[in-house]
Each structure stands twice: as structure tokens, then as C-alpha cells.
Write an enzyme that holds these catalytic residues in place. Structure first.
Site, PDB file in Angstrom:
ATOM      1  N   SER A  24       0.842  -1.196   0.000  1.00 12.91           N
ATOM      2  CA  SER A  24       0.000   0.000   0.000  1.00 12.91           C
ATOM      3  C   SER A  24       0.876   1.244   0.000  1.00 12.91           C
ATOM      4  O   SER A  24       1.955   1.263   0.603  1.00 12.91           O
ATOM      5  CB  SER A  24      -0.882   0.006   1.243  1.00 12.91           C
ATOM      6  OG  SER A  24      -1.553   1.231   1.369  1.00 12.91           O
ATOM      7  N   TYR A  48      -1.910  -0.302   9.958  1.00 12.64           N
ATOM      8  CA  TYR A  48      -2.053  -0.911   8.633  1.00 12.64           C
ATOM      9  C   TYR A  48      -0.785  -0.677   7.798  1.00 12.64           C
ATOM     10  O   TYR A  48      -0.215  -1.608   7.235  1.00 12.64           O
ATOM     11  CB  TYR A  48      -3.282  -0.330   7.927  1.00 12.64           C
ATOM     12  CG  TYR A  48      -3.473  -0.836   6.521  1.00 12.64           C
ATOM     13  CD1 TYR A  48      -3.957  -2.112   6.280  1.00 12.64           C
ATOM     14  CD2 TYR A  48      -3.177  -0.027   5.424  1.00 12.64           C
ATOM     15  CE1 TYR A  48      -4.139  -2.570   4.984  1.00 12.64           C
ATOM     16  CE2 TYR A  48      -3.358  -0.479   4.139  1.00 12.64           C
ATOM     17  CZ  TYR A  48      -3.842  -1.751   3.929  1.00 12.64           C
ATOM     18  OH  TYR A  48      -4.008  -2.204   2.637  1.00 12.64           O
ATOM     19  N   LYS A  52       2.127  -3.430   6.560  1.00 13.62           N
ATOM     20  CA  LYS A  52       2.515  -3.594   5.153  1.00 13.62           C
ATOM     21  C   LYS A  52       4.027  -3.451   4.995  1.00 13.62           C
ATOM     22  O   LYS A  52       4.674  -4.233   4.293  1.00 13.62           O
ATOM     23  CB  LYS A  52       1.792  -2.578   4.272  1.00 13.62           C
ATOM     24  CG  LYS A  52       0.312  -2.829   4.128  1.00 13.62           C
ATOM     25  CD  LYS A  52       0.034  -4.084   3.329  1.00 13.62           C
ATOM     26  CE  LYS A  52      -1.430  -4.204   2.973  1.00 13.62           C
ATOM     27  NZ  LYS A  52      -1.708  -5.416   2.173  1.00 13.62           N
TER      28      LYS A  52
END
Length: 123
Positions: A24, A48, A52
Site C-alpha cells: 500500500s 495498517y 505492510k
């Protein structure tokens, strides 16, 4: 993170040596550099993005010591939002790839713009 670790262990068990990881652009955090470049500073600001980046780092390490190939794709929200507005991010004008690609396929007057000129394709 545990899911990625488990997946890589199973891949090793079955001699699967290639992975395409859906990362991402959130790994960049809030950058002042626009447009972002692959070499831009990495500074995720939420769990998040941190997860990643951790998986990307793990893949880089595994690839450096084993016969293993990994590609990490860092992209923004490519799909847009649900019509209800309950999930996703809706923009006006629309900037997400998938809705714009669909519009360009359906509407003759809507042209999909692809930025960059160093791709070996006729588009």
C-alpha cells in the site's frame, strides 16, 4: 503479520519461490513530496501501513538470503467507494483507477489518462 508469516512458511514447504505482494502507498505516511516516488521516505502513520512495511521488509530479507522472488506493489485506493458511501472513498471528480477505467470503456467521451511515457506499450 502472522498470516503473511504462515503463508511464507507454507510456500517454502511446497517450494513456491515467487510472490506478488499487495502492499500500500500508506507505507509513505504523510509525505510532502508530490508525486510520491518509489524511493520516497517510508514513514507509515498507522498499524495498517506499519504491517505492510513489515511484510515488505520480511520479503526483502527472505529474497536476499534464499532463492526467492518477491514483488511489492504500493498503490492507493484503486477501486473507489460503494454507491452507498458506507465504505471506501468517493471523490468528485473521480480519481480512482477502476471506476475511471470502466467509465472510459463504457462512455466514448471519457478518456482514461495514463501518466508516464516510459512504458513499452502502445497506450
Amino acid at each position: 503479520m502472522n498470516g503473511s508469516t504462515n503463508l511464507l512458511q507454507v510456500m517454502q514447504e511446497f517450494d513456491c519461490r515467487t510472490i506478488l505482494f499487495s502492499s500500500s502507498a500508506t507505507v509513505y505516511g504523510k509525505s510532502n513530496q508530490i508525486p510520491l516516488k518509489e524511493c520516497s521516505s517510508l514513514n507509515p502513520i498507522n498499524p495498517y501501513g506499519q504491517s505492510k512495511l513489515m511484510v515488505e521488509s520480511m520479503l526483502e530479507e527472505i529474497s536476499s538470503i534464499n532463492d526467492f522472488n518477491a514483488v511489492c506493489l504500493r498503490y492507493f485506493n484503486a477501486a473507489g467507494a460503494h454507491d452507498s458511501g458506507e465504505i471506501g472513498e468517493s471523490r468528485n471528480p473521480e480519481t480512482h483507477l477502476i471506476p475511471n477505467a470502466l467509465k472510459s470503456a463504457i462512455l466514448d467521451e471519457n478518456i482514461l489518462k495514463v501518466f508516464g511515457n516510459d512504458y513499452p506499450t502502445p497506450d
